[in-house]
Design an enzyme around this catalytic site. Structure first.
Site, PDB file in Angstrom:
ATOM      1  N   ASP A  18      49.975  39.917  32.104  1.00 35.82           N
ATOM      2  CA  ASP A  18      49.237  39.362  33.228  1.00 35.82           C
ATOM      3  C   ASP A  18      47.749  39.655  33.009  1.00 35.82           C
ATOM      4  O   ASP A  18      47.384  40.511  32.197  1.00 35.82           O
ATOM      5  CB  ASP A  18      49.766  40.011  34.519  1.00 35.82           C
ATOM      6  CG  ASP A  18      48.975  39.609  35.747  1.00 35.82           C
ATOM      7  OD1 ASP A  18      48.663  38.417  35.896  1.00 35.82           O
ATOM      8  OD2 ASP A  18      48.660  40.508  36.556  1.00 35.82           O
ATOM      9  N   ASP A 194      51.072  43.341  37.656  1.00 37.49           N
ATOM     10  CA  ASP A 194      50.807  44.255  38.769  1.00 37.49           C
ATOM     11  C   ASP A 194      51.224  43.722  40.138  1.00 37.49           C
ATOM     12  O   ASP A 194      51.252  44.478  41.109  1.00 37.49           O
ATOM     13  CB  ASP A 194      49.305  44.560  38.839  1.00 37.49           C
ATOM     14  CG  ASP A 194      48.508  43.359  39.340  1.00 37.49           C
ATOM     15  OD1 ASP A 194      48.622  42.273  38.729  1.00 37.49           O
ATOM     16  OD2 ASP A 194      47.818  43.489  40.357  1.00 37.49           O
TER      17      ASP A 194
END
Length: 258
Positions: A18, A194
């Site tokens: 990510d 996250d």
């Protein structure tokens, strides 16, 4: 949920990362992020060590990822999988739905309430409220009403953002697509993220015997955890050095005194 650090990885890894909150720390606005000075070179090294099997999987558009990581152009999935660029540079992009009504509602909300930021993407509208966290419920209610009666759209809730995007795309589906192609196919998938939007990725890699890494606090499907983007950077440095060590060792040859 285990809080253990990720295990050592080999050159047979397919690494998916990510962007915001994982590779870079979150900022008050999407454009205010700071790229660690050594990040681009680190990712380039890892891409080469993994035979190209490194991809960024993000909610951002791919052109934004390219701009922040220039001159590096990695395989990438953008807008949670609406856009995807494979290792050969070929781009796939879903048709954008009619988002004008959603954009109008988000813009009107931002006009009335200070601190809201509207982000228009190719096939999505994101309403950021990081600068006005007290408006979370107001934003949720408005964006939920905006997609009522429109099953082709769904609402994602990320960190201080509500995003309307096409139904049926997510980061897990994007990772699955990468895993059918060279150089990712047949490798051990590893995904670090996250946010709640990354959970679909963990749900894909872990049943394959791969590794999910939650960055930061909060509940998660991921079985491993790193505490911050800084910890991710340090982990990636260790991975690079670990992958380089066997190559250095193999390059060594006995010295001759003759």
């Amino acid at each position: 949920m285990s809080s253990q650090l990720p295990p050592p990885l080999g050159r047979d890894t397919a690494l998916f990362l990510d962007f915001d909150g994982t590779l870079v720390a979150l900022a008050p606005t999407p454009e205010a992020i700071e790229i660690p000075s050594a990040l681009v070179a680190l990712l380039e090294d890892l891409r080469d060590q993994l035979g190209g099997a490194l991809a960024v999987v993000s909610g951002r558009q791919i052109d934004a990822i390219d701009r922040f990581l220039a001159p590096l152009r990695l395989p990438a999935a953008g807008e949670h999988g609406v856009q995807r660029r494979d290792s050969q540079g070929r781009m796939q992009e879903q048709h954008a739905p009619d988002l004008v009504p959603i954009l109008d509602i988000a813009n009107e909300l931002a006009r009335v309430h200070e601190g809201l930021l509207v982000e228009r993407k190719h096939a999505a509208i994101a309403l950021h409220y990081r600068l006005a966290p007290q408006l979370e419920a107001v934003c949720r209610d408005a964006m939920s009403r905006a997609i009522t009666g429109r099953p082709q759209l769904e609402l994602l809730h990320g960190k201080f953002v509500f995003e309307v995007k096409p139904t049926g795309v997510n980061k897990g589906i994007a990772i699955e697509a990468f895993m059918t192609e060279a150089p990712f196919a047949g490798r051990l998938p590893v995904f670090a993220g996250d946010d709640t939007t990354d959970e679909s990725g963990f749900a894909v890699v872990q049943p394959r015997g791969g590794i999910g890494i939650k960055v930061g606090s909060g509940p998660s499907l991921a079985l491993h955890r790193l505490e911050s983007p800084r910890a991710v950077f340090e982990w990636l440095v260790q991975l690079r050095d670990q992958l380089a060590a066997p190559a250095r060792k193999n390059d060594e040859s006995p010295r001759s005194d003759g």
